[in-house]
Write a protein that holds these residues in place. Structure first.
Motif, PDB file in Angstrom:
ATOM      1  N   PRO A  34       0.781  -1.178  -0.074  1.00 40.81           N
ATOM      2  CA  PRO A  34       0.026  -0.013   0.233  1.00 40.81           C
ATOM      3  C   PRO A  34       0.888   1.297   0.061  1.00 40.81           C
ATOM      4  CG  PRO A  34      -0.579  -1.293   1.898  1.00 40.81           C
ATOM      5  CD  PRO A  34       0.536  -2.184   1.174  1.00 40.81           C
ATOM      6  N   ARG A  35       0.327   2.314  -0.555  1.00 37.61           N
ATOM      7  CA  ARG A  35       1.131   3.661  -0.620  1.00 37.61           C
ATOM      8  C   ARG A  35       1.361   4.008   0.677  1.00 37.61           C
ATOM      9  NH1 ARG A  35       2.192   6.383  -4.683  1.00 37.61           N
ATOM     10  NH2 ARG A  35       0.740   5.418  -6.138  1.00 37.61           N
ATOM     11  N   TRP A  36       0.293   4.039   1.752  1.00 38.04           N
ATOM     12  CA  TRP A  36       0.811   4.413   2.989  1.00 38.04           C
ATOM     13  C   TRP A  36       1.916   3.902   3.632  1.00 38.04           C
ATOM     14  CZ3 TRP A  36       0.756   1.248   6.930  1.00 38.04           C
ATOM     15  CH2 TRP A  36      -0.045  -0.138   6.854  1.00 38.04           C
ATOM     16  N   TYR A  37       2.095   2.804   3.257  1.00 34.02           N
ATOM     17  CA  TYR A  37       3.417   1.953   3.891  1.00 34.02           C
ATOM     18  C   TYR A  37       4.738   2.394   3.353  1.00 34.02           C
ATOM     19  CZ  TYR A  37       6.088  -2.181   5.567  1.00 34.02           C
ATOM     20  OH  TYR A  37       7.191  -2.898   5.916  1.00 34.02           O
ATOM     21  N   ILE A  38       4.744   2.656   2.211  1.00 39.09           N
ATOM     22  CA  ILE A  38       5.946   3.255   1.301  1.00 39.09           C
ATOM     23  C   ILE A  38       6.036   4.667   1.933  1.00 39.09           C
ATOM     24  CG2 ILE A  38       7.066   3.647  -0.550  1.00 39.09           C
ATOM     25  CD1 ILE A  38       5.283   1.680  -2.073  1.00 39.09           C
ATOM     26  N   VAL A  39       5.158   5.517   2.012  1.00 47.88           N
ATOM     27  CA  VAL A  39       5.247   6.865   2.524  1.00 47.88           C
ATOM     28  C   VAL A  39       5.847   6.827   3.975  1.00 47.88           C
ATOM     29  CG1 VAL A  39       4.138   8.855   3.298  1.00 47.88           C
ATOM     30  CG2 VAL A  39       3.580   7.658   1.191  1.00 47.88           C
ATOM     31  N   ILE A  40       5.271   5.940   4.920  1.00 55.45           N
ATOM     32  CA  ILE A  40       5.792   5.787   6.358  1.00 55.45           C
ATOM     33  C   ILE A  40       7.326   5.407   6.374  1.00 55.45           C
ATOM     34  CG2 ILE A  40       5.558   4.603   8.509  1.00 55.45           C
ATOM     35  CD1 ILE A  40       2.549   4.770   8.089  1.00 55.45           C
ATOM     36  N   MET A  41       7.572   4.421   5.458  1.00 58.47           N
ATOM     37  CA  MET A  41       8.858   3.771   5.528  1.00 58.47           C
ATOM     38  C   MET A  41      10.039   4.851   4.988  1.00 58.47           C
ATOM     39  SD  MET A  41      10.141   1.002   2.664  1.00 58.47           S
ATOM     40  CE  MET A  41      10.039   1.992   1.305  1.00 58.47           C
ATOM     41  N   LEU A  42       9.607   5.701   3.900  1.00 61.30           N
ATOM     42  CA  LEU A  42      10.723   6.683   3.398  1.00 61.30           C
ATOM     43  C   LEU A  42      10.712   7.985   4.399  1.00 61.30           C
ATOM     44  CD1 LEU A  42       9.889   6.599  -0.376  1.00 61.30           C
ATOM     45  CD2 LEU A  42      11.816   5.653   0.632  1.00 61.30           C
ATOM     46  N   GLY A  43       9.425   7.964   5.082  1.00 60.56           N
ATOM     47  CA  GLY A  43       9.283   9.219   5.864  1.00 60.56           C
ATOM     48  C   GLY A  43       9.966   9.085   7.230  1.00 60.56           C
ATOM     49  N   LEU A  44      10.448   7.775   7.738  1.00 61.19           N
ATOM     50  CA  LEU A  44      10.882   7.331   8.840  1.00 61.19           C
ATOM     51  C   LEU A  44      12.422   7.481   8.502  1.00 61.19           C
ATOM     52  CD1 LEU A  44       8.985   4.384  10.346  1.00 61.19           C
ATOM     53  CD2 LEU A  44       9.473   6.684  11.480  1.00 61.19           C
ATOM     54  N   MET A  45      12.843   7.080   7.405  1.00 61.22           N
ATOM     55  CA  MET A  45      14.391   7.194   6.762  1.00 61.22           C
ATOM     56  C   MET A  45      14.845   8.523   6.692  1.00 61.22           C
ATOM     57  SD  MET A  45      15.201   3.884   4.551  1.00 61.22           S
ATOM     58  CE  MET A  45      13.790   4.020   3.278  1.00 61.22           C
ATOM     59  N   LEU A  46      13.982   9.452   6.240  1.00 62.38           N
ATOM     60  CA  LEU A  46      14.433  10.807   6.002  1.00 62.38           C
ATOM     61  C   LEU A  46      14.292  11.753   7.426  1.00 62.38           C
ATOM     62  CD1 LEU A  46      12.700  11.911   2.546  1.00 62.38           C
ATOM     63  CD2 LEU A  46      14.939  11.165   2.908  1.00 62.38           C
ATOM     64  N   LEU A  47      13.269  11.116   8.220  1.00 64.99           N
ATOM     65  CA  LEU A  47      13.117  11.813   9.544  1.00 64.99           C
ATOM     66  C   LEU A  47      14.353  11.498  10.378  1.00 64.99           C
ATOM     67  CD1 LEU A  47      11.509  13.497  11.459  1.00 64.99           C
ATOM     68  CD2 LEU A  47      10.559  11.430  12.386  1.00 64.99           C
ATOM     69  N   GLY A  48      14.708  10.370  10.329  1.00 65.49           N
ATOM     70  CA  GLY A  48      16.052  10.158  11.116  1.00 65.49           C
ATOM     71  C   GLY A  48      17.243  10.564  10.569  1.00 65.49           C
ATOM     72  N   ALA A  50      17.441  13.557   8.862  1.00 64.46           N
ATOM     73  CA  ALA A  50      17.240  14.862   9.159  1.00 64.46           C
ATOM     74  C   ALA A  50      17.587  15.207  10.639  1.00 64.46           C
ATOM     75  CB  ALA A  50      16.002  15.534   8.980  1.00 64.46           C
ATOM     76  N   TRP A  51      17.059  14.221  11.550  1.00 66.00           N
ATOM     77  CA  TRP A  51      17.485  14.505  13.032  1.00 66.00           C
ATOM     78  C   TRP A  51      18.926  14.564  13.312  1.00 66.00           C
ATOM     79  CZ3 TRP A  51      13.572  14.526  16.744  1.00 66.00           C
ATOM     80  CH2 TRP A  51      14.177  14.607  18.210  1.00 66.00           C
ATOM     81  N   LEU A  52      19.593  13.620  12.705  1.00 64.62           N
ATOM     82  CA  LEU A  52      21.155  13.368  12.796  1.00 64.62           C
ATOM     83  C   LEU A  52      21.887  14.609  12.034  1.00 64.62           C
ATOM     84  CD1 LEU A  52      21.621   9.707  11.973  1.00 64.62           C
ATOM     85  CD2 LEU A  52      21.870  10.654  14.022  1.00 64.62           C
ATOM     86  N   VAL A  53      21.211  15.264  10.872  1.00 69.07           N
ATOM     87  CA  VAL A  53      21.916  16.257  10.397  1.00 69.07           C
ATOM     88  C   VAL A  53      21.635  17.735  11.191  1.00 69.07           C
ATOM     89  CG1 VAL A  53      21.946  17.630   8.408  1.00 69.07           C
ATOM     90  CG2 VAL A  53      21.693  15.436   8.198  1.00 69.07           C
ATOM     91  N   VAL A  54      20.416  17.692  11.799  1.00 65.38           N
ATOM     92  CA  VAL A  54      20.487  18.978  12.629  1.00 65.38           C
ATOM     93  C   VAL A  54      20.996  18.804  13.759  1.00 65.38           C
ATOM     94  CG1 VAL A  54      18.337  19.885  13.797  1.00 65.38           C
ATOM     95  CG2 VAL A  54      18.021  19.342  11.625  1.00 65.38           C
ATOM     96  N   ASN A  55      21.273  17.687  14.471  1.00 66.59           N
ATOM     97  CA  ASN A  55      21.956  17.413  15.557  1.00 66.59           C
ATOM     98  C   ASN A  55      23.209  17.848  15.351  1.00 66.59           C
ATOM     99  OD1 ASN A  55      22.451  16.464  18.144  1.00 66.59           O
ATOM    100  ND2 ASN A  55      23.309  14.974  17.429  1.00 66.59           N
ATOM    101  N   TYR A  56      23.740  17.390  14.167  1.00 68.99           N
ATOM    102  CA  TYR A  56      25.138  17.590  14.112  1.00 68.99           C
ATOM    103  C   TYR A  56      25.568  19.095  13.423  1.00 68.99           C
ATOM    104  CZ  TYR A  56      29.872  17.342  11.752  1.00 68.99           C
ATOM    105  OH  TYR A  56      31.062  17.703  11.435  1.00 68.99           O
ATOM    106  N   ILE A  57      24.426  19.793  12.770  1.00 72.03           N
ATOM    107  CA  ILE A  57      24.787  21.230  12.562  1.00 72.03           C
ATOM    108  C   ILE A  57      24.373  22.433  13.671  1.00 72.03           C
ATOM    109  CG2 ILE A  57      24.045  22.998  10.983  1.00 72.03           C
ATOM    110  CD1 ILE A  57      23.813  20.831   8.939  1.00 72.03           C
TER     111      ILE A  57
END
Length: 91
Positions: A34-48, A50-57
């Protein structure tokens, strides 16, 4: 050169059914992911990520990141790894 022997079972597969019926291909029930599964999967990877990049910067400048300290790495990598583990369920 000698000719190879042909099994009688191979002859049965090569000829069509004697009753005149033809076999039609069977469709498998592959609904896909389902499309929602792919959106959540990619969203979690991008959020993780982004969290690391913002923490570093800008980690020391943001109060929440300053309070969490080293837990920021666990949160960022945890979100990213959960997204990666979800790729195993992607069809």
């Amino acid at each position: 050169m000698p000719k190879s022997k042909v099994n009688s079972t191979e002859d049965n597969f090569a000829t069509p059914a004697s009753s005149g019926e033809r076999r039609s291909p069977v469709k498998l029930n592959s609904t896909g992911t389902p499309r929602w599964y792919i959106v959540i999967m990619l969203g979690l990877m991008l959020l993780g990520l982004a969290w690391l990049v913002v923490n570093y910067i800008a980690g020391p400048d943001i109060a929440l990141f300053r309070e969490l300290g080293a837990w920021n790495y666990l949160i960022g990598f945890g979100l990213f790894i959960i997204g990666l583990l979800m790729t195993m369920g992607w069809k």
